[in-house]
Design a protein around this motif. Sequence first.
Motif, short mmCIF file in Angstrom:
data_model
loop_
_atom_site.label_atom_id
_atom_site.label_comp_id
_atom_site.label_asym_id
_atom_site.label_seq_id
_atom_site.Cartn_x
_atom_site.Cartn_y
_atom_site.Cartn_z
N MET A 1 0.82 -1.19 0.00
CA MET A 1 0.00 0.00 0.00
C MET A 1 0.87 1.26 0.00
N MET A 2 1.95 1.21 0.79
CA MET A 2 2.85 2.35 0.90
C MET A 2 3.55 2.62 -0.43
N ILE A 3 3.94 1.56 -1.13
CA ILE A 3 4.61 1.71 -2.42
C ILE A 3 3.66 2.32 -3.44
N LEU A 4 2.41 1.92 -3.43
CA LEU A 4 1.40 2.47 -4.34
C LEU A 4 1.22 3.96 -4.08
N ALA A 5 1.17 4.36 -2.84
CA ALA A 5 1.02 5.78 -2.48
C ALA A 5 2.22 6.58 -2.97
N VAL A 6 3.44 6.03 -2.81
CA VAL A 6 4.65 6.71 -3.27
C VAL A 6 4.63 6.84 -4.79
N VAL A 7 4.25 5.79 -5.50
CA VAL A 7 4.20 5.82 -6.97
C VAL A 7 3.17 6.85 -7.43
N ILE A 8 2.00 6.85 -6.81
CA ILE A 8 0.95 7.82 -7.18
C ILE A 8 1.43 9.24 -6.90
N GLY A 9 2.07 9.44 -5.74
CA GLY A 9 2.60 10.76 -5.40
C GLY A 9 3.65 11.21 -6.40
N LEU A 10 4.53 10.30 -6.81
CA LEU A 10 5.57 10.61 -7.78
C LEU A 10 4.96 10.95 -9.15
N VAL A 11 3.96 10.20 -9.56
CA VAL A 11 3.27 10.48 -10.83
C VAL A 11 2.61 11.85 -10.78
N VAL A 12 1.98 12.19 -9.68
CA VAL A 12 1.32 13.49 -9.53
C VAL A 12 2.35 14.62 -9.60
N VAL A 13 3.46 14.47 -8.89
CA VAL A 13 4.51 15.49 -8.91
C VAL A 13 5.08 15.66 -10.31
#
Length: 197
Positions: free
Chosen positions: A1-13
């Motif tokens: 779950m944490m990895i998915l949040a980091v990936v989504i955050g990175l994509v948004v940035v």
Amino acid sequence: MMILAVVIGLVVVIGLWLISMYNNLVVLRNRFKNAFAQIDVQLKRRYDLIPNLVEAAKGYMAHEKETLTGVIEARNQALAARNAAAANTTSGAAIGALNAAEGQLTSAMGRFFALAESYPDLKANQNIATLMEELSSTENKVSFARQSFNDSVTTYNTAIQSFPANIIAGGFGFSEMQLLEAVKNEQEREAPKVAFN
């Protein structure tokens, strides 16, 4: 779950960064379009003054029809090139055609002013003097507007050529713009000399 949040955050940035870069390129393109609009105003004023000057000089320079006709023809070509460039300010070909037409007009006006020197009555005419003063003032304004345009184009060209903006620029059709040069050759680079003694 944490990895998915980091990936989504990175994509948004990354997405926000790309949007910001694209918007900056749009702002720079609009700045050079606005700068061209300022040149356009001054060129129109100059193109409007030239026929008045030629018409006022006709009475004094009756034997110089070829020169007077050459000035009007060069003015008309420059006006047509200006209209084409104004219709598509992002076209390097249109700006190049305007450069060439402006060079021909400057050359024709130089011949006109050189010829006008040999007509003392022409130089003494108040209407001619006023028109030449207005034309000289307009030439200065054109020079300042051209410098502003070229500064805007240089900033824009630098932005679209710099990494990583060049990737965005290429993908969205931002192409390099041509500078608006005063004239092409050294003879034409000499400003027309106007002297009223």
